[in-house]
Design a protein around this motif. Sequence first.
Motif, PDB file in Angstrom:
ATOM      1  N   VAL A   1      51.285  56.719  32.883  1.00 36.26           N
ATOM      2  CA  VAL A   1      50.348  56.302  31.835  1.00 36.26           C
ATOM      3  C   VAL A   1      50.288  54.776  31.754  1.00 36.26           C
ATOM      4  CG1 VAL A   1      49.975  56.277  29.337  1.00 36.26           C
ATOM      5  CG2 VAL A   1      50.489  58.423  30.493  1.00 36.26           C
ATOM      6  N   TRP A   2      51.414  54.105  31.800  1.00 36.76           N
ATOM      7  CA  TRP A   2      51.426  52.636  31.762  1.00 36.76           C
ATOM      8  C   TRP A   2      50.751  52.047  33.000  1.00 36.76           C
ATOM      9  CZ3 TRP A   2      51.736  49.336  28.069  1.00 36.76           C
ATOM     10  CH2 TRP A   2      52.394  49.673  26.896  1.00 36.76           C
ATOM     11  N   TYR A   3      51.009  52.641  34.157  1.00 34.32           N
ATOM     12  CA  TYR A   3      50.397  52.170  35.399  1.00 34.32           C
ATOM     13  C   TYR A   3      48.874  52.245  35.298  1.00 34.32           C
ATOM     14  CZ  TYR A   3      49.531  51.727  40.417  1.00 34.32           C
ATOM     15  OH  TYR A   3      49.095  51.309  41.637  1.00 34.32           O
ATOM     16  N   LEU A   4      48.361  53.375  34.817  1.00 33.36           N
ATOM     17  CA  LEU A   4      46.917  53.542  34.675  1.00 33.36           C
ATOM     18  C   LEU A   4      46.348  52.634  33.582  1.00 33.36           C
ATOM     19  CD1 LEU A   4      46.597  57.406  35.087  1.00 33.36           C
ATOM     20  CD2 LEU A   4      46.072  55.629  36.770  1.00 33.36           C
ATOM     21  N   ALA A   5      47.094  52.431  32.507  1.00 28.65           N
ATOM     22  CA  ALA A   5      46.633  51.540  31.435  1.00 28.65           C
ATOM     23  C   ALA A   5      46.527  50.098  31.936  1.00 28.65           C
ATOM     24  CB  ALA A   5      47.579  51.620  30.238  1.00 28.65           C
ATOM     25  N   ILE A   6      47.508  49.661  32.698  1.00 34.60           N
ATOM     26  CA  ILE A   6      47.444  48.305  33.264  1.00 34.60           C
ATOM     27  C   ILE A   6      46.287  48.210  34.248  1.00 34.60           C
ATOM     28  CG2 ILE A   6      48.669  46.648  34.724  1.00 34.60           C
ATOM     29  CD1 ILE A   6      51.272  47.682  33.414  1.00 34.60           C
ATOM     30  N   GLY A   7      46.065  49.265  35.028  1.00 29.88           N
ATOM     31  CA  GLY A   7      44.934  49.288  35.954  1.00 29.88           C
ATOM     32  C   GLY A   7      43.605  49.184  35.227  1.00 29.88           C
ATOM     33  N   CYS A   8      43.474  49.874  34.105  1.00 29.81           N
ATOM     34  CA  CYS A   8      42.247  49.777  33.304  1.00 29.81           C
ATOM     35  C   CYS A   8      42.064  48.365  32.751  1.00 29.81           C
ATOM     36  CB  CYS A   8      42.276  50.786  32.165  1.00 29.81           C
ATOM     37  SG  CYS A   8      42.079  52.481  32.688  1.00 29.81           S
ATOM     38  N   ALA A   9      43.127  47.779  32.247  1.00 33.70           N
ATOM     39  CA  ALA A   9      43.058  46.412  31.713  1.00 33.70           C
ATOM     40  C   ALA A   9      42.674  45.431  32.823  1.00 33.70           C
ATOM     41  CB  ALA A   9      44.386  46.031  31.084  1.00 33.70           C
ATOM     42  N   PHE A  10      43.243  45.612  34.009  1.00 35.49           N
ATOM     43  CA  PHE A  10      42.910  44.747  35.142  1.00 35.49           C
ATOM     44  C   PHE A  10      41.432  44.869  35.502  1.00 35.49           C
ATOM     45  CE2 PHE A  10      42.220  44.672  39.753  1.00 35.49           C
ATOM     46  CZ  PHE A  10      42.388  43.320  39.972  1.00 35.49           C
ATOM     47  N   THR A  11      40.926  46.097  35.530  1.00 32.68           N
ATOM     48  CA  THR A  11      39.523  46.321  35.876  1.00 32.68           C
ATOM     49  C   THR A  11      38.604  45.683  34.839  1.00 32.68           C
ATOM     50  OG1 THR A  11      40.135  48.381  36.978  1.00 32.68           O
ATOM     51  CG2 THR A  11      37.823  48.102  36.417  1.00 32.68           C
ATOM     52  N   ILE A  12      38.953  45.798  33.578  1.00 30.80           N
ATOM     53  CA  ILE A  12      38.160  45.163  32.518  1.00 30.80           C
ATOM     54  C   ILE A  12      38.188  43.645  32.673  1.00 30.80           C
ATOM     55  CG2 ILE A  12      38.080  44.734  30.028  1.00 30.80           C
ATOM     56  CD1 ILE A  12      39.017  47.671  29.688  1.00 30.80           C
ATOM     57  N   LEU A  13      39.339  43.089  32.999  1.00 26.18           N
ATOM     58  CA  LEU A  13      39.461  41.639  33.208  1.00 26.18           C
ATOM     59  C   LEU A  13      38.579  41.170  34.357  1.00 26.18           C
ATOM     60  CD1 LEU A  13      40.951  38.934  32.590  1.00 26.18           C
ATOM     61  CD2 LEU A  13      42.587  39.630  34.338  1.00 26.18           C
ATOM     62  N   VAL A  14      38.573  41.903  35.444  1.00 22.86           N
ATOM     63  CA  VAL A  14      37.733  41.522  36.586  1.00 22.86           C
ATOM     64  C   VAL A  14      36.254  41.610  36.224  1.00 22.86           C
ATOM     65  CG1 VAL A  14      37.061  42.159  38.938  1.00 22.86           C
ATOM     66  CG2 VAL A  14      39.471  42.108  38.310  1.00 22.86           C
ATOM     67  N   ASP A  15      35.862  42.671  35.525  1.00 21.72           N
ATOM     68  CA  ASP A  15      34.466  42.800  35.102  1.00 21.72           C
ATOM     69  C   ASP A  15      34.055  41.657  34.179  1.00 21.72           C
ATOM     70  OD1 ASP A  15      33.738  45.043  36.545  1.00 21.72           O
ATOM     71  OD2 ASP A  15      34.243  46.442  34.934  1.00 21.72           O
ATOM     72  N   MET A  16      34.917  41.316  33.237  1.00 20.10           N
ATOM     73  CA  MET A  16      34.610  40.224  32.313  1.00 20.10           C
ATOM     74  C   MET A  16      34.551  38.889  33.048  1.00 20.10           C
ATOM     75  SD  MET A  16      36.882  41.422  29.016  1.00 20.10           S
ATOM     76  CE  MET A  16      36.848  39.817  28.276  1.00 20.10           C
ATOM     77  N   SER A  17      35.443  38.681  33.996  1.00 21.72           N
ATOM     78  CA  SER A  17      35.446  37.434  34.765  1.00 21.72           C
ATOM     79  C   SER A  17      34.187  37.306  35.612  1.00 21.72           C
ATOM     80  CB  SER A  17      36.673  37.373  35.673  1.00 21.72           C
ATOM     81  OG  SER A  17      37.842  37.386  34.924  1.00 21.72           O
ATOM     82  N   THR A  18      33.762  38.402  36.205  1.00 20.32           N
ATOM     83  CA  THR A  18      32.540  38.384  37.008  1.00 20.32           C
ATOM     84  C   THR A  18      31.336  38.068  36.145  1.00 20.32           C
ATOM     85  OG1 THR A  18      33.510  40.014  38.507  1.00 20.32           O
ATOM     86  CG2 THR A  18      31.141  39.739  38.597  1.00 20.32           C
ATOM     87  N   GLU A  19      31.259  38.686  34.988  1.00 20.55           N
ATOM     88  CA  GLU A  19      30.140  38.431  34.078  1.00 20.55           C
ATOM     89  C   GLU A  19      30.159  36.979  33.574  1.00 20.55           C
ATOM     90  OE1 GLU A  19      26.640  39.147  32.364  1.00 20.55           O
ATOM     91  OE2 GLU A  19      27.735  40.532  33.666  1.00 20.55           O
ATOM     92  N   TYR A  20      31.333  36.459  33.262  1.00 26.43           N
ATOM     93  CA  TYR A  20      31.463  35.072  32.809  1.00 26.43           C
ATOM     94  C   TYR A  20      31.022  34.102  33.908  1.00 26.43           C
ATOM     95  CZ  TYR A  20      33.629  30.768  31.143  1.00 26.43           C
ATOM     96  OH  TYR A  20      33.849  29.478  30.751  1.00 26.43           O
ATOM     97  N   ALA A  21      31.442  34.381  35.138  1.00 29.27           N
ATOM     98  CA  ALA A  21      31.059  33.512  36.249  1.00 29.27           C
ATOM     99  C   ALA A  21      29.549  33.538  36.452  1.00 29.27           C
ATOM    100  CB  ALA A  21      31.773  33.955  37.522  1.00 29.27           C
ATOM    101  N   ARG A  22      28.953  34.703  36.325  1.00 23.05           N
ATOM    102  CA  ARG A  22      27.507  34.815  36.484  1.00 23.05           C
ATOM    103  C   ARG A  22      26.785  34.015  35.394  1.00 23.05           C
ATOM    104  NH1 ARG A  22      27.117  39.988  36.630  1.00 23.05           N
ATOM    105  NH2 ARG A  22      27.148  40.117  38.877  1.00 23.05           N
TER     106      ARG A  22
END
Length: 78
Positions: A9-30
């Motif tokens: 559960v922690w592994y998947l939760a960290i994976g979700c947080a990482f994916t959200i961070l990448v999506d937010m970073s991509t949108e910010y860069a755009r």
Amino acid sequence: MMFILNIVVWYLAIGCAFTILVDMSTEYARKKGIEIPDNGEWNNETRIIAILVWPLGLLFFIDGFIRSYYNNNNKNNK
């Protein structure tokens, strides 16, 4: 058994947080006008893979961030 479930559960939760961070970073860069390559867009399949293999994705993300940061600083200092 509960210990293993807790780790998963922690592994998947960290994976979700990482994916959200990448999506937010991509949108910010755009929004800042940084060109995002066509293969930079993530679909749901890519997001699921990123959640499962987030440690590798995190390494690539940090490497790309550091390289772009130092390249931008070197261009600004010239």
